[in-house]
Design a protein around this motif. Structure first.
Motif, mmCIF file in Angstrom:
data_model
loop_
_atom_site.group_PDB
_atom_site.id
_atom_site.type_symbol
_atom_site.label_atom_id
_atom_site.label_comp_id
_atom_site.label_asym_id
_atom_site.label_seq_id
_atom_site.Cartn_x
_atom_site.Cartn_y
_atom_site.Cartn_z
ATOM 1 N N ASN A 196 -22.521 21.481 -0.635
ATOM 2 C CA ASN A 196 -23.523 20.714 0.117
ATOM 3 C C ASN A 196 -24.907 21.294 -0.136
ATOM 4 O OD1 ASN A 196 -21.993 18.741 1.471
ATOM 5 N ND2 ASN A 196 -21.316 20.233 2.982
ATOM 6 N N GLN A 248 -29.258 15.630 -5.472
ATOM 7 C CA GLN A 248 -28.762 16.569 -4.475
ATOM 8 C C GLN A 248 -27.350 16.164 -4.087
ATOM 9 O OE1 GLN A 248 -30.741 16.725 -0.609
ATOM 10 N NE2 GLN A 248 -30.246 18.908 -0.509
ATOM 11 N N SER A 282 -25.143 15.719 -1.400
ATOM 12 C CA SER A 282 -25.450 15.572 0.033
ATOM 13 C C SER A 282 -24.221 15.659 0.918
ATOM 14 C CB SER A 282 -26.172 14.247 0.277
ATOM 15 O OG SER A 282 -25.357 13.160 -0.117
#
Length: 154
Positions: free
Chosen positions: A52, A73, A75
């Motif tokens: 994460n 990213q 997430s």
């Protein structure tokens, strides 16, 4: 902003943990991306497995050899069942890619669900209809063929 969907399912002849080990390793993305896109990870010291908040920067040349920077990213991670990558900076106005893995009859059902949007109003919609959608489908077709080839040989 109009959002579009791309959905794919692939049956992999491997275990759930083998699938997770491959797809959660960010270095493997280049193995399943068409060579003509000249995909290159820019981020140094990538971990062997996603987590994460992991941010990955790369350069890709999806159209006419024009380099585009992309920052993703991770997430959400629910190992070994799913993860989500989202574009923070890049060519799309919005990019959300959910990867899921489900054991089924001794194999793995892998699902890709991409939601994306393109800027520029009606011009973006036209670009999607004429170029972007078919290019994404080609990329995912290539990806599926590569994945099946990699795991057939495993």
């Amino acid at each position: 902003m109009k959002k579009y969907q791309l959905y794919r399912e692939t049956i992999l002849p491997i275990t759930l943990l083998e699938a997770w080990d491959f797809f959660s390793n960010p270095s493997n993305l280049s193995k399943i991306t068409p060579a003509e896109m000249e995909f290159k990870v820019v981020t140094s010291n990538l971990p062997q497995h996603i987590h994460n908040g992991l941010m990955i920067e790369y350069v890709v040349r999806p159209l006419a050899g024009v380099p585009l920077k992309w920052l993703s990213q991770i997430s959400s991670v629910n190992a070994p069942h799913s993860f989500v990558d989202e574009q923070l900076k890049g060519p799309y106005a919005y990019w959300h890619h959910e990867h899921t893995f489900e054991e089924k009859d001794g194999k793995v059902l892998m699902k890709d669900h991409v939601t994306y949007a393109i800027s520029f109003g009606w011009l973006g919609r036209l670009a999607n209809a004429l170029i972007v959608r078919s290019k994404l489908e080609q990329i995912f077709d290539y990806r599926t063929a590569q994945i099946l080839n990699i795991f057939k040989a495993a």
